[in-house]
Design a protein around this motif. Structure first.
Motif, PDB file in Angstrom:
ATOM      1  N   VAL A  63      -8.847  20.450 -10.916  1.00  0.00           N
ATOM      2  CA  VAL A  63      -8.958  19.179 -11.654  1.00  0.00           C
ATOM      3  C   VAL A  63      -7.737  18.892 -12.516  1.00  0.00           C
ATOM      4  CG1 VAL A  63     -11.460  19.437 -11.697  1.00  0.00           C
ATOM      5  CG2 VAL A  63     -10.135  20.013 -13.736  1.00  0.00           C
ATOM      6  N   PHE A  67      -8.388  15.299 -14.586  1.00  0.00           N
ATOM      7  CA  PHE A  67      -9.409  15.284 -15.635  1.00  0.00           C
ATOM      8  C   PHE A  67      -8.745  15.561 -16.987  1.00  0.00           C
ATOM      9  CE2 PHE A  67     -13.357  16.717 -12.967  1.00  0.00           C
ATOM     10  CZ  PHE A  67     -13.080  15.710 -12.048  1.00  0.00           C
ATOM     11  N   MET A  82     -12.509  11.552 -16.119  1.00  0.00           N
ATOM     12  CA  MET A  82     -12.287  11.995 -14.744  1.00  0.00           C
ATOM     13  C   MET A  82     -11.664  10.855 -13.954  1.00  0.00           C
ATOM     14  SD  MET A  82     -15.822  14.126 -14.115  1.00  0.00           S
ATOM     15  CE  MET A  82     -16.822  12.643 -14.079  1.00  0.00           C
ATOM     16  N   ASP A  89     -15.750  16.424  -5.941  1.00  0.00           N
ATOM     17  CA  ASP A  89     -16.118  16.459  -7.364  1.00  0.00           C
ATOM     18  C   ASP A  89     -17.601  16.170  -7.573  1.00  0.00           C
ATOM     19  OD1 ASP A  89     -13.019  14.818  -8.051  1.00  0.00           O
ATOM     20  OD2 ASP A  89     -13.471  16.948  -8.372  1.00  0.00           O
TER      21      ASP A  89
END
Length: 124
Positions: A63, A67, A82, A89
């Motif tokens: 991520v 993120f 996000m 995900d």
């Protein structure tokens, strides 16, 4: 008693964005080290991101760059922004209190708690 309340999940197309929130109960002078985890169907719960009360952050490699974890100590709330979401995900996302810091005597804080989870679904 309820200690953590998550919100912000939903269904989004690949490439879209969502912002998750997790509010901890307790006095606003409480400080928390908190984390986000996720669990996809048939898989084990995995670490996603964490933040210390003083701001140091950590992310799982999958991520990084997409993120962002942040916090508002005045609201005892941690966020997970996000972006560029992918179908992989898709999961139930949980927040967790890793450690509670109490700097003011006599106040009530939350401890060692998991939220109820919020579902994130990313369609391709």
């Amino acid at each position: 008693q309820v200690q953590l309340v998550e919100s912000g999940g939903g269904t989004v197309q690949a490439g879209g964005s969502l912002r998750l929130s997790c509010a901890a109960s307790g006095h606003t002078d409480c400080r928390y080290d908190m984390s986000w985890y996720r669990q996809a169907p048939g898989k084990e719960r995995e670490f996603v991101s964490s933040i210390k009360y003083y701001g140091t952050t950590n992310y799982v490699d999958s991520v990084k760059g997409r993120f962002t974890i942040s916090q508002d100590n005045a609201k005892n709330t941690v966020y997970l922004q996000m972006n560029s979401l992918k179908p992989e995900d898709t999961a139930m996302y949980y927040c967790k209190i890793d450690q509670t810091w109490v700097f003011t005597a006599g106040i009530k804080c939350a401890y060692n708690s998991w939220g109820q989870g919020t579902q994130v679904t990313v369609s391709s």
